[in-house]
Scaffold this motif. Structure first.
Motif, mmCIF file in Angstrom:
data_model
loop_
_atom_site.group_PDB
_atom_site.id
_atom_site.type_symbol
_atom_site.label_atom_id
_atom_site.label_comp_id
_atom_site.label_asym_id
_atom_site.label_seq_id
_atom_site.Cartn_x
_atom_site.Cartn_y
_atom_site.Cartn_z
ATOM 1 N N ALA A 1 37.585 21.525 61.660
ATOM 2 C CA ALA A 1 39.028 21.765 61.551
ATOM 3 C C ALA A 1 39.313 22.948 60.618
ATOM 4 O O ALA A 1 40.143 23.811 60.923
ATOM 5 N N PHE A 2 38.611 23.008 59.491
ATOM 6 C CA PHE A 2 38.804 24.106 58.540
ATOM 7 C C PHE A 2 38.373 25.429 59.160
ATOM 8 O O PHE A 2 39.071 26.441 59.061
ATOM 9 N N GLY A 3 37.240 25.436 59.825
ATOM 10 C CA GLY A 3 36.724 26.660 60.447
ATOM 11 C C GLY A 3 37.676 27.251 61.466
ATOM 12 O O GLY A 3 37.773 28.470 61.605
ATOM 13 N N ALA A 4 38.418 26.397 62.183
ATOM 14 C CA ALA A 4 39.367 26.884 63.186
ATOM 15 C C ALA A 4 40.497 27.691 62.549
ATOM 16 O O ALA A 4 41.082 28.562 63.201
ATOM 17 N N LEU A 5 40.792 27.453 61.287
ATOM 18 C CA LEU A 5 41.844 28.207 60.599
ATOM 19 C C LEU A 5 41.482 29.691 60.444
ATOM 20 O O LEU A 5 42.354 30.537 60.273
ATOM 21 N N PHE A 6 40.199 30.009 60.509
ATOM 22 C CA PHE A 6 39.721 31.386 60.341
ATOM 23 C C PHE A 6 39.785 32.199 61.639
ATOM 24 O O PHE A 6 39.605 33.413 61.605
ATOM 25 N N ASN A 7 40.009 31.540 62.782
ATOM 26 C CA ASN A 7 39.973 32.217 64.077
ATOM 27 C C ASN A 7 40.863 33.462 64.087
ATOM 28 O O ASN A 7 42.046 33.382 63.740
ATOM 29 N N SER A 8 40.278 34.602 64.438
ATOM 30 C CA SER A 8 40.957 35.907 64.490
ATOM 31 C C SER A 8 41.530 36.337 63.141
ATOM 32 O O SER A 8 42.422 37.187 63.087
ATOM 33 N N GLY A 9 41.006 35.768 62.077
ATOM 34 C CA GLY A 9 41.490 36.094 60.734
ATOM 35 C C GLY A 9 40.829 37.328 60.138
ATOM 36 O O GLY A 9 40.133 38.078 60.832
ATOM 37 N N ALA B 1 41.611 33.280 40.010
ATOM 38 C CA ALA B 1 41.341 31.865 39.734
ATOM 39 C C ALA B 1 41.402 31.005 40.994
ATOM 40 O O ALA B 1 40.629 30.051 41.141
ATOM 41 N N THR B 2 42.313 31.315 41.906
ATOM 42 C CA THR B 2 42.468 30.540 43.135
ATOM 43 C C THR B 2 42.835 31.481 44.287
ATOM 44 O O THR B 2 43.332 32.588 44.050
ATOM 45 N N PRO B 3 42.663 31.044 45.533
ATOM 46 C CA PRO B 3 43.096 31.870 46.663
ATOM 47 C C PRO B 3 44.612 32.101 46.693
ATOM 48 O O PRO B 3 45.076 33.051 47.315
ATOM 49 N N GLU B 4 45.370 31.248 46.028
ATOM 50 C CA GLU B 4 46.824 31.419 45.981
ATOM 51 C C GLU B 4 47.252 32.498 44.982
ATOM 52 O O GLU B 4 48.392 32.941 44.999
ATOM 53 N N ASN C 1 47.399 35.666 60.421
ATOM 54 C CA ASN C 1 48.664 36.291 60.022
ATOM 55 C C ASN C 1 48.460 37.334 58.919
ATOM 56 O O ASN C 1 49.377 38.070 58.578
ATOM 57 N N GLY C 2 47.260 37.386 58.345
ATOM 58 C CA GLY C 2 46.938 38.370 57.322
ATOM 59 C C GLY C 2 47.526 38.097 55.959
ATOM 60 O O GLY C 2 47.356 38.897 55.039
ATOM 61 N N THR C 3 48.202 36.964 55.794
ATOM 62 C CA THR C 3 48.822 36.657 54.502
ATOM 63 C C THR C 3 48.408 35.308 53.922
ATOM 64 O O THR C 3 48.442 35.132 52.710
ATOM 65 N N THR C 4 48.030 34.362 54.751
ATOM 66 C CA THR C 4 47.670 33.030 54.261
ATOM 67 C C THR C 4 46.202 32.997 53.876
ATOM 68 O O THR C 4 45.310 33.029 54.732
ATOM 69 N N ALA C 5 45.957 32.959 52.563
ATOM 70 C CA ALA C 5 44.585 32.931 52.057
ATOM 71 C C ALA C 5 43.970 31.557 52.279
ATOM 72 O O ALA C 5 44.614 30.528 52.044
ATOM 73 N N LEU C 6 42.732 31.552 52.731
ATOM 74 C CA LEU C 6 42.007 30.309 52.978
ATOM 75 C C LEU C 6 40.931 30.043 51.934
ATOM 76 O O LEU C 6 40.695 28.902 51.552
#
Length: 131
Positions: free
Chosen positions: A16-24, A35-38, A90-95
């Motif tokens: 499920a986590f890996g699918a978030l990277f698709n075309s990222g 300190a964090t991806p955020e 989307n180029g903005t949501t850090a994973l």
């Protein structure tokens, strides 16, 4: 008593986590990892690579391995790669943020010495879900 997750559970989470990277995107930076991806990215953006439409293969034994990423054929800046940030399509949501090197890191590159206009490629990228 420690909590331990089954391999089936770990693999399901990773798929499920890996699918978030698709075309990222995978952005390579010099400088200090935040300190964090955020947290806003720090350092100089050296290169940007793309994950495939299916970024990772199926999880096995609590590990997912990235499919070949599209190399950056012309790096944006000169510097020493120190860390990377993976973002959704989307180029903005850090994973995820992590270390880079030529071996033994979250992301292994062809070289950490990056020159403007040079080609930057990933030789290995895996994510492990510990027990």
């Amino acid at each position: 008593m420690a909590i331990k997750t089954s391999i089936v559970g770990r693999n399901t989470e990773l798929d499920a986590f890996g699918a978030l990277f698709n075309s990222g995107y995978l952005r390579i930076y010099s400088g200090t990892q935040p300190a964090t991806p955020e947290t806003a990215a720090a350092g100089t953006l050296l290169a940007e690579l793309r994950f495939n439409a299916s970024a990772f293969g199926a999880a096995s034994a609590g590990v997912i391995t990235a499919a070949a990423l599209t190399a950056d054929a012309s790096a944006d800046a000169t510097g020493t790669a120190a860390w990377a940030r993976a973002l959704q399509s989307n180029g903005t949501t850090a994973l995820m943020d992590g270390d880079v090197s030529t071996s033994g890191a979250w992301i292994n590159l062809n070289s950490v010495a990056i020159g403007i206009g040079s080609s930057v490629s990933v030789t290995a990228l895996t994510i492990t879900n510990p027990t």
